[in-house]
Design a protein around this motif. Structure first.
Motif, PDB file in Angstrom:
ATOM      1  N   ASP A   1       0.833  -1.028  -0.153  1.00  0.00           N
ATOM      2  CA  ASP A   1      -0.065  -0.085   0.048  1.00  0.00           C
ATOM      3  C   ASP A   1       1.013   1.174  -0.087  1.00  0.00           C
ATOM      4  OD1 ASP A   1      -2.267  -1.541   0.146  1.00  0.00           O
ATOM      5  OD2 ASP A   1      -1.867  -1.887   2.319  1.00  0.00           O
ATOM      6  N   LYS A   2       1.978   1.073   0.653  1.00  0.00           N
ATOM      7  CA  LYS A   2       2.877   2.214   0.935  1.00  0.00           C
ATOM      8  C   LYS A   2       4.179   1.756   0.854  1.00  0.00           C
ATOM      9  CE  LYS A   2       2.869   4.949   4.898  1.00  0.00           C
ATOM     10  NZ  LYS A   2       1.706   5.609   5.676  1.00  0.00           N
ATOM     11  N   ILE A   3       5.084   2.204  -0.019  1.00  0.00           N
ATOM     12  CA  ILE A   3       6.576   1.986   0.079  1.00  0.00           C
ATOM     13  C   ILE A   3       7.594   2.951   0.503  1.00  0.00           C
ATOM     14  CG2 ILE A   3       8.507   1.751  -1.669  1.00  0.00           C
ATOM     15  CD1 ILE A   3       6.751   0.516  -3.673  1.00  0.00           C
ATOM     16  N   VAL A   4       8.255   2.306   1.451  1.00  0.00           N
ATOM     17  CA  VAL A   4       9.282   3.470   1.967  1.00  0.00           C
ATOM     18  C   VAL A   4      10.719   3.362   1.307  1.00  0.00           C
ATOM     19  CG1 VAL A   4      10.316   4.029   4.407  1.00  0.00           C
ATOM     20  CG2 VAL A   4       8.052   3.241   4.435  1.00  0.00           C
ATOM     21  N   VAL A   5      11.319   4.212   0.798  1.00  0.00           N
ATOM     22  CA  VAL A   5      12.562   3.848   0.042  1.00  0.00           C
ATOM     23  C   VAL A   5      13.685   4.585   0.994  1.00  0.00           C
ATOM     24  CG1 VAL A   5      13.895   4.318  -1.904  1.00  0.00           C
ATOM     25  CG2 VAL A   5      11.390   4.233  -2.191  1.00  0.00           C
ATOM     26  N   LEU A   6      14.671   3.566   1.347  1.00  0.00           N
ATOM     27  CA  LEU A   6      15.696   3.972   2.090  1.00  0.00           C
ATOM     28  C   LEU A   6      17.074   3.866   1.278  1.00  0.00           C
ATOM     29  CD1 LEU A   6      14.761   1.719   5.237  1.00  0.00           C
ATOM     30  CD2 LEU A   6      14.637   3.944   5.143  1.00  0.00           C
ATOM     31  N   ARG A   7      17.767   4.921   1.883  1.00  0.00           N
ATOM     32  CA  ARG A   7      19.147   4.984   1.473  1.00  0.00           C
ATOM     33  C   ARG A   7      20.213   5.284   2.332  1.00  0.00           C
ATOM     34  NH1 ARG A   7      21.894   8.656  -3.352  1.00  0.00           N
ATOM     35  NH2 ARG A   7      20.276  10.112  -2.341  1.00  0.00           N
ATOM     36  N   SER A   8      21.097   4.321   2.672  1.00  0.00           N
ATOM     37  CA  SER A   8      22.215   4.639   3.821  1.00  0.00           C
ATOM     38  C   SER A   8      21.601   5.179   5.035  1.00  0.00           C
ATOM     39  CB  SER A   8      23.427   5.496   3.171  1.00  0.00           C
ATOM     40  OG  SER A   8      22.962   6.391   2.512  1.00  0.00           O
ATOM     41  N   GLY A   9      20.354   4.815   5.450  1.00  0.00           N
ATOM     42  CA  GLY A   9      19.764   5.073   6.714  1.00  0.00           C
ATOM     43  C   GLY A   9      19.133   6.103   6.828  1.00  0.00           C
ATOM     44  N   ASN A  10      18.531   6.690   5.635  1.00  0.00           N
ATOM     45  CA  ASN A  10      17.652   7.909   5.634  1.00  0.00           C
ATOM     46  C   ASN A  10      16.449   7.331   4.677  1.00  0.00           C
ATOM     47  OD1 ASN A  10      18.883   9.890   7.083  1.00  0.00           O
ATOM     48  ND2 ASN A  10      20.465   9.829   5.405  1.00  0.00           N
ATOM     49  N   VAL A  11      15.445   7.870   5.007  1.00  0.00           N
ATOM     50  CA  VAL A  11      14.098   7.736   4.374  1.00  0.00           C
ATOM     51  C   VAL A  11      14.033   8.609   3.118  1.00  0.00           C
ATOM     52  CG1 VAL A  11      11.573   8.032   4.100  1.00  0.00           C
ATOM     53  CG2 VAL A  11      12.628   6.926   6.030  1.00  0.00           C
ATOM     54  N   GLU A  12      14.186   8.192   1.786  1.00  0.00           N
ATOM     55  CA  GLU A  12      14.198   9.200   0.502  1.00  0.00           C
ATOM     56  C   GLU A  12      12.763   9.441   0.391  1.00  0.00           C
ATOM     57  OE1 GLU A  12      16.922  10.121  -1.114  1.00  0.00           O
ATOM     58  OE2 GLU A  12      18.169   9.366   0.470  1.00  0.00           O
ATOM     59  N   GLN A  13      11.862   8.358   0.400  1.00  0.00           N
ATOM     60  CA  GLN A  13      10.478   9.002  -0.167  1.00  0.00           C
ATOM     61  C   GLN A  13       9.684   7.939   0.594  1.00  0.00           C
ATOM     62  OE1 GLN A  13       9.941   9.512  -4.239  1.00  0.00           O
ATOM     63  NE2 GLN A  13       8.102  10.336  -4.006  1.00  0.00           N
ATOM     64  N   VAL A  14       8.610   8.151   0.835  1.00  0.00           N
ATOM     65  CA  VAL A  14       7.539   7.378   1.282  1.00  0.00           C
ATOM     66  C   VAL A  14       6.097   7.614   0.489  1.00  0.00           C
ATOM     67  CG1 VAL A  14       5.812   6.632   3.034  1.00  0.00           C
ATOM     68  CG2 VAL A  14       8.189   7.577   3.718  1.00  0.00           C
ATOM     69  N   GLY A  15       5.594   6.538  -0.246  1.00  0.00           N
ATOM     70  CA  GLY A  15       4.416   6.911  -0.888  1.00  0.00           C
ATOM     71  C   GLY A  15       3.769   5.521  -1.406  1.00  0.00           C
ATOM     72  N   SER A  16       2.850   5.485  -2.008  1.00  0.00           N
ATOM     73  CA  SER A  16       2.101   4.642  -3.065  1.00  0.00           C
ATOM     74  C   SER A  16       2.897   4.113  -3.842  1.00  0.00           C
ATOM     75  CB  SER A  16       0.586   4.813  -3.368  1.00  0.00           C
ATOM     76  OG  SER A  16       0.722   5.643  -4.441  1.00  0.00           O
ATOM     77  N   PRO A  17       2.794   2.823  -4.605  1.00  0.00           N
ATOM     78  CA  PRO A  17       3.878   2.431  -5.760  1.00  0.00           C
ATOM     79  C   PRO A  17       3.884   3.361  -6.740  1.00  0.00           C
ATOM     80  CG  PRO A  17       2.795   0.595  -4.438  1.00  0.00           C
ATOM     81  CD  PRO A  17       2.268   1.845  -3.972  1.00  0.00           C
ATOM     82  N   LEU A  18       2.301   3.815  -7.113  1.00  0.00           N
ATOM     83  CA  LEU A  18       2.141   4.352  -8.309  1.00  0.00           C
ATOM     84  C   LEU A  18       2.935   5.900  -8.205  1.00  0.00           C
ATOM     85  CD1 LEU A  18       1.063   3.420 -10.815  1.00  0.00           C
ATOM     86  CD2 LEU A  18      -1.029   4.805 -10.181  1.00  0.00           C
ATOM     87  N   GLU A  19       2.454   6.484  -6.897  1.00  0.00           N
ATOM     88  CA  GLU A  19       3.172   7.841  -6.541  1.00  0.00           C
ATOM     89  C   GLU A  19       4.576   7.759  -6.863  1.00  0.00           C
ATOM     90  OE1 GLU A  19       1.918  10.797  -5.974  1.00  0.00           O
ATOM     91  OE2 GLU A  19       3.595  11.594  -4.847  1.00  0.00           O
ATOM     92  N   LEU A  20       5.327   6.674  -6.204  1.00  0.00           N
ATOM     93  CA  LEU A  20       6.814   6.733  -6.276  1.00  0.00           C
ATOM     94  C   LEU A  20       7.300   6.659  -7.932  1.00  0.00           C
ATOM     95  CD1 LEU A  20       7.998   4.604  -3.508  1.00  0.00           C
ATOM     96  CD2 LEU A  20       7.210   6.802  -3.632  1.00  0.00           C
TER      97      LEU A  20
END
Ligand SMILES: Nc1ncnc2c1ncn2[C@@H]1O[C@H](COP(=O)(O)OP(=O)(O)OP(=O)(O)O)[C@@H](O)[C@H]1O
Ligand SMILES: [Mg+2]
Lengths: 379, 291
Positions: free
Chosen positions: A202-221
């Motif tokens: 429902d919601k993807i949290v994209v992480l990069r080296s310990g930080n959240v880069e973006q949170v959103g629905s798959p389509l939103e990302l």
């Protein structure tokens, strides 16, 4: 059933900080997927939620209750491990009932709940076997069954499918999706397979080296990646990036020069852009056209063509050293090494400033669809 | 075909020969224990020395039981050995568990000390240990009464307690436990198990081979204790088998009787080894230790 809230969660291993203050809100019943490259801290974050890893700083709330210092077993979470971690000396039934046994639940009740979970996962005939006598997919189901039995508020999965072969992985992915549909519990799922992320979340949290880069629905990302990292990470094959120079800036338009010399206007948020800046223009392989029918036409050297039948991947070099990937639906008339013109349309382009932040206009699925119809040759 | 068979036959002969070399002392002991004194010497320089031929009887054994307190010694040995092994399995594996699977302050230091202790032989500490044991008070039975004794000497427990914890066995357990994936502990932790429950329900059942190995090694160590009991036990009451043989030897016994005594001492060890042999071998292979 539970909300989950992370506030400024930090993890340090000794002096090494690996999670740098993450804020996250997860709503009751949501299926949340953590994705990111290897070593970005997905497992660490999940294990902090589970209570297996101490939280250096910050707070975690489950159901508005602070669980930061609550031991793992009291948090109401259950976890499926990548290795499954089925106890080898216990039968499937004992494996599934172990948590309840530790909680001093009566034998009768354990049997009932194990049977119930076995029913959901079709594990009935396997209940008296040892894990050694199960196939990979069956082990996977037992590992999931073990978590269901405990009826947790939050399910945690750490790359649960990575030990399965491709075919089984798809099957189990569907089963997990179905399970979420049935149970409607909050689930957090770690993977670096972005197909799993896109299909389950429902919601993807994209992480990069310990930080959240973006949170959103798959389509939103997919449509509106916040930066070039997310843009490159979500979507397969990876988005193509072309470095462009800004020639002139107006209120809502940038004049860009492509590496090959092509000059064009591009709508953008121009607030912090000035002439002379270098921008990254991103275009997804599936939005590149194999002919000159689009708005922006560039010339490339075709390197390799992969015919998959249903679609064709074309790998090409643009302006010397920029590699471009094209995904053409169905069969392509490009055949082997060739010099040819390809093209794309403006409304599919993403723009990122020097810091990598997106400065393109917001895209909307419906608008994109409409725009596609107006340009009959797009596809 | 015949060449192949000859080869196999050759191998068997060779292996049997080697087997005899290793079995010789054992066979000689067993066979001699059944023979009268003259027959032992008469057979000494022929193959008959290791064959059960001639006049055989259990007389020597009878003599052993008559002349010596061997059955008391035997029960003492058995109690000391089994008691120590059971306590040892628990204590040593539990320490190894905390060393390998939990984290606490000072853990590294304790591990280093445990490893360092492996180099110190019993002989190096036996005198201070004796001094210590002679000064420790204990409670015991004497003449049907509970009395306070002023020292640990001449007791069964003085032969057990110093040998319960053993750094080598801790290390064996530690190595085995270390290779068990941490996921099991974490899964159990999420299942609500306490560290001790993880130890009892997860780690111990998965560690059969190392428990068997340590049990056998510890059994042998305890069964063969010699120096310490000779020093710490003077009276008959708490004397185990091994020092008993020395006493028996000193009492003008015949060779046949001594062999009978030695057989009695050896047989339980053989039995234990044969019982655990399979597990023992697999676990040694698994531990990467060459036997
Ligand atoms: N116990 C530990 N001690 C020190 N550093 C650790 C420890 N566990 C993890 N790390 C570090 O924390 C970072 C994040 O690790 P983590 O396992 O969360 O990555 P991940 O995103 O799950 O990667 P993967 O996709 O490979 O599983 C890594 O750089 C790793 O080296
Ligand atoms: Mg991981």
């Amino acid at each position: 059933m539970a909300d989950l809230k992370l506030t400024q969660v930090i993890k340090r291993f000794g002096d090494l900080e690996t999670i740098h203050g993450i804020d996250l809100d997860i709503k009751d019943g949501e299926f949340v997927v953590f994705v990111g490259p290897s070593g970005c801290g997905k497992s660490t974050l999940l294990r902090m939620i589970a209570g297996l890893e101490e939280i250096t700083d910050g707070d975690i709330h489950i159901d508005n209750e602070c669980v930061t210092r609550v031991p793992a077993s009291k948090r109401g979470v259950a976890m499926v491990f990548q290795s499954y971690a089925l106890y080898p000396h216990m039968t499937v039934r004992e494996n599934m009932g172990f948590g309840l046994k530790m909680a001093k639940v009566s034998k009768h009740e354990i049997t009932r709940r194990v049977d119930e979970a076995a029913q959901i996962l079709q594990l009935g005939p396997l209940l008296d076997r040892k894990p050694k006598a199960l196939s990979g997919g069956q082990r996977q189901r037992v590992a999931i069954g073990r978590t269901i039995v405990r009826n947790p508020k939050v399910f945690l999965f750490d790359e649960p499918l990575s030990n399965l072969d491709a075919e089984l992985r798809v099957k189990m992915r569907v089963e997990i999706a179905k399970l979420h549909g049935e149970l409607r519990n909050t689930m957090i799922y770690v993977t670096h397979d972005q197909t799993e992320a896109m299909t389950l979340a429902d919601k993807i949290v994209v992480l990069r080296s310990g930080n959240v880069e973006q949170v959103g629905s798959p389509l939103e990302l997919y449509l509106n990646p916040a930066n070039d990292f997310v843009a490159g990470f979500i979507g397969s094959p990876q988005m193509n990036f072309i470095n462009c120079e800004v020639l002139a800036v107006t209120a809502d338009m940038l004049r860009l020069r492509f590496p090959c010399g092509l000059e064009t206007d591009m709508p953008a948020m121009t607030a912090n852009v000035k002439a002379g800046d270098n921008l990254k223009l991103g275009i997804r392989p599936e939005h590149v056209l194999e002919d000159a029918s689009g708005e922006l036409v560039i010339c490339v050297d075709v390197d390799v063509v992969e015919h998959l039948g249903g679609s064709t991947f074309v790998y090409a070099d643009y302006a010397g050293d920029i590699s471009m990937t094209l995904q053409v639906g169905g069969l392509s008339d490009i055949n082997g090494k060739d010099k040819r013109e390809i093209s794309f349309n403006r409304h599919y382009c993403h723009l990122f400033n020097e810091a990598g932040k997106s400065i393109g206009l917001r895209k909307d699925a419906l608008e994109l669809k409409a725009a596609e119809k107006m340009l009959p040759m797009a596809g | 075909m015949s060449v192949k068979h000859l080869k196999t036959l050759g191998w068997y002969l060779f292996l049997t020969g080697i087997g005899y070399v290793f079995l010789f002392p054992l066979l000689f002991m067993l066979v001699s224990s059944l023979k009268p004194e003259q027959a032992i010497f008469a057979d000494l320089y022929s193959i008959r020395a290791i064959l059960p031929v001639g006049e055989l009887s259990l007389d020597n054994y009878r003599q052993v039981f008559e002349k010596s307190n061997v059955s008391l010694y035997f029960w003492n040995s058995l109690f000391i050995t089994v008691g120590t092994v059971i306590m040892g399995l628990f204590v040593n594996s539990l320490l190894a568990f905390t060393l390998s699977r939990m984290s606490w302050r000072g853990q590294k230091l304790v591990l280093a000390v445990v490893i360092a202790l492996m180099i110190i032989p019993l002989e190096a500490i036996v005198v201070p240990l004796l001094l210590l044991a002679s000064k420790l008070p204990s409670i015991g039975w004497e003449g049907g009464m509970l009395v306070l004794k002023s020292s640990w000497l001449n007791t069964l427990h003085v032969q057990m307690l110093p040998f319960v914890a053993n750094s080598f066995f801790i290390f064996l357990f530690y190595q085995f436990f270390r290779d068990i994936p941490k996921d099991f502990d974490e899964a159990a932790e999420l299942d609500g198990a306490t560290p001790f429950q993880i130890y009892r329900h997860i780690i111990v059942p998965m560690s059969g081979p190392v428990f068997a190995t340590v049990a056998i090694l510890h059994f042998l160590l305890m069964w063969n204790q010699y120096i310490w009991p000779i020093m710490a036990v003077q009276g008959e009451d708490a004397r185990p088998l091994m020092p008993g043989i020395q006493i028996f030897f000193g009492r003008q016994s015949s060779w046949g009787e001594i062999m009978a005594y030695a057989s009695l001492v050896t047989l339980p060890v053989l039995a234990v080894f044969l019982m655990f042999q399979k597990k023992f071998v697999t676990s040694l292979a698994g531990a990467g230790i060459k036997g």
